[in-house]
Design a protein around this motif. Structure first.
Motif, PDB file in Angstrom:
ATOM      1  N   ALA A  17      48.601   7.495  24.072  1.00 36.35           N
ATOM      2  CA  ALA A  17      48.059   8.519  24.980  1.00 36.35           C
ATOM      3  C   ALA A  17      46.700   8.085  25.533  1.00 36.35           C
ATOM      4  CB  ALA A  17      47.926   9.852  24.243  1.00 36.35           C
TER       5      ALA A  17
ATOM      6  N   GLU B 261      53.378   8.208  21.503  1.00 31.26           N
ATOM      7  CA  GLU B 261      52.378   9.097  20.914  1.00 31.26           C
ATOM      8  C   GLU B 261      51.046   8.391  20.666  1.00 31.26           C
ATOM      9  OE1 GLU B 261      51.994  12.142  17.076  1.00 31.26           O
ATOM     10  OE2 GLU B 261      53.833  10.982  17.418  1.00 31.26           O
TER      11      GLU B 261
ATOM     12  N   HIS C 127      53.968  10.809  27.337  1.00 32.47           N
ATOM     13  CA  HIS C 127      52.912  10.937  26.325  1.00 32.47           C
ATOM     14  C   HIS C 127      51.528  10.661  26.929  1.00 32.47           C
ATOM     15  CE1 HIS C 127      56.401  10.636  23.561  1.00 32.47           C
ATOM     16  NE2 HIS C 127      55.634  11.312  22.733  1.00 32.47           N
ATOM     17  N   ASN C 128      51.427  10.838  28.240  1.00 34.04           N
ATOM     18  CA  ASN C 128      50.134  10.768  28.938  1.00 34.04           C
ATOM     19  C   ASN C 128      49.463   9.400  28.852  1.00 34.04           C
ATOM     20  OD1 ASN C 128      50.181  13.596  29.710  1.00 34.04           O
ATOM     21  ND2 ASN C 128      49.713  14.056  27.564  1.00 34.04           N
TER      22      ASN C 128
END
Length: 414
Positions: free
Chosen positions: A182, A179, A205-206
């Motif tokens: 990102a 998280e 989470h990119n």
């Protein structure tokens, strides 16, 4: 079970343990304590953290699940709840261990970091010194069970220039989720099960992970046609030689996953089971990371040459811009740090005697959870240890005599 004294010469509390002293309140220590109770033997568990299974509770990432089916991860005489999935989550496994401790009435002594444990040949007793919040304590008893396991201390390698990097650097034990990563370029150092799964989590989470793969690695599918590969291996090992089982596993892996070498994941020349047995290197059970490797979302890179500010230079000459580094470099045993005057353990913290005979030493020393065979290996060791101590307890141990002798020693010796 315990008798408290005070040693006026050393200014240290001296506690007589009427039964084994168990170091570690993880699954191994809990399993031994439960087995001893079944044999009518009291024990004391010393735990440096403030909870049981601290590795699971404090040093694992959120998405973690058991990598093996639950039937291979049960502790003795206490099955998982029927409604648990085949691969329980981190929270479910912690709940299971809490229930296990409650069911068997196991109450470790928390916040007790073992400083040293040595066998006193004069008294024929083990003397275990701990440091806690209040004061040092010395526990004295007939038996010592090392149950701190294979993953007590994080491994942090020396990497050239890492101090100059200036970005975030954490060990996998401090990673919870992707998280906070990102949009960041993250270098994951290590390609074991943790390295692979964290790289996958970062993708979800990119983030943009690059995974360092320095050595060869076996990647196996977790399941084939809905059946656990590990379970298939266990069944085959009952009938076939190890080398043949390894060949079958590699054929299945090729059939399900295809070739991994063209993606930078070279396979070792030694088969996955043989490598696990001889070197303790666990094969990666794929839970989706390989698809991300194939798509390029997880970039596989070779070994590191050196770090600089915001960059890493690789051994092949590539230079990558990176924002963060996650060290998925594993753990090691800490037994050599506290067990003194004993050659049962090697320098790497594992029993010198190979499995399945590495659970028992001399002078009342036992080792549980060092088989490199996961929770099933720890459970096997625990059952043997509890049965052996239970036999001796019934045949030879006389608590009244030992208690009287200890009152003398606690006051007269450091």
């Amino acid at each position: 079970m315990m008798d408290d004294q005070f040693d006026f010469l050393s200014h240290r509390r001296c506690v007589w343990v009427n039964g084994p002293i168990i170091v570690g309140a993880g699954p191994s220590g809990l399993a031994v304590a439960a087995g001893l109770k079944e044999h009518g033997v009291p024990s004391v568990i010393l735990e440096r953290a403030d909870c049981i299974a601290s590795l699971w509770q404090k040093r694992t990432y959120d998405r973690l699940k058991l990598h093996l089916p639950k039937q291979f991860c049960e502790l003795p005489k206490f099955p998982f709840p029927a409604d648990y999935p085949e691969y329980p989550t981190k929270k479910q496994f912690i709940d299971y261990l809490e229930s296990y401790a409650s069911h068997f009435g196991i109450n470790p002594i928390f916040n007790q970091t073992v400083q040293s444990a040595r066998y006193d040949e004069t008294s024929e007793l083990w003397r275990v010194r701990t440091a806690g919040p209040a004061a040092e304590v010395e526990y004295i008893g007939r038996w010592l069970v090392a149950a701190t396991g294979e993953n007590s201390e994080k491994v942090v390698p020396e990497l050239d220039g890492l101090r100059e990097f200036a970005g975030d650097v954490i060990h996998v034990c401090d990673y919870k989720s992707g998280e906070n990563f990102a949009g960041k370029r993250v270098l994951v150092v290590g390609c074991g099960n943790s390295g692979m799964e964290i790289s996958l989590d970062l993708c979800d989470h990119n983030a943009f992970p690059a995974m360092v793969v320095r050595d060869s690695v076996h990647v196996l599918p977790r399941e084939v046609l809905g059946k656990s590969v590990f379970e298939l291996a266990v069944v085959m090992m009952k009938w076939l030689p190890l080398w043949l089982v390894d060949k079958i596993l590699l054929v299945l892996a090729w059939f399900v996953l295809g070739s991994t070498e063209k993606y930078g994941l070279r396979r070792p020349s030694v088969g996955p089971l043989q490598l696990k047995n001889t070197q303790g290197r666990t094969p990666v059970l794929d839970v989706g990371a390989l698809a991300k490797v194939k798509s390029g979302d997880i970039k596989v890179v070779p070994g590191i040459k050196r770090f600089s500010a915001g960059k890493v230079e690789l051994v092949d000459g590539q230079v990558l811009d990176i924002d963060s580094v996650i060290l998925a470099t594993g753990y090691r045993s800490n037994v050599p740090q506290w067990l003194q005057g004993c050659d049962f353990f090697s320098k790497d913290g594992f029993p010198k005697t190979p499995f399945p005979d590495g659970w028992k030493g001399e002078c009342g020393l036992y080792a549980v959870g060092f088989t490199r065979r996961g929770l099933a290996g720890a459970a096997s060791d625990a059952v043997r240890t509890a049965a052996d101590i239970g036999r001796i307890w019934k045949q030879e141990f006389k608590p009244a005599n030992r208690l009287f002798a200890c009152h003398r020693r606690c006051i007269s010796q450091n």
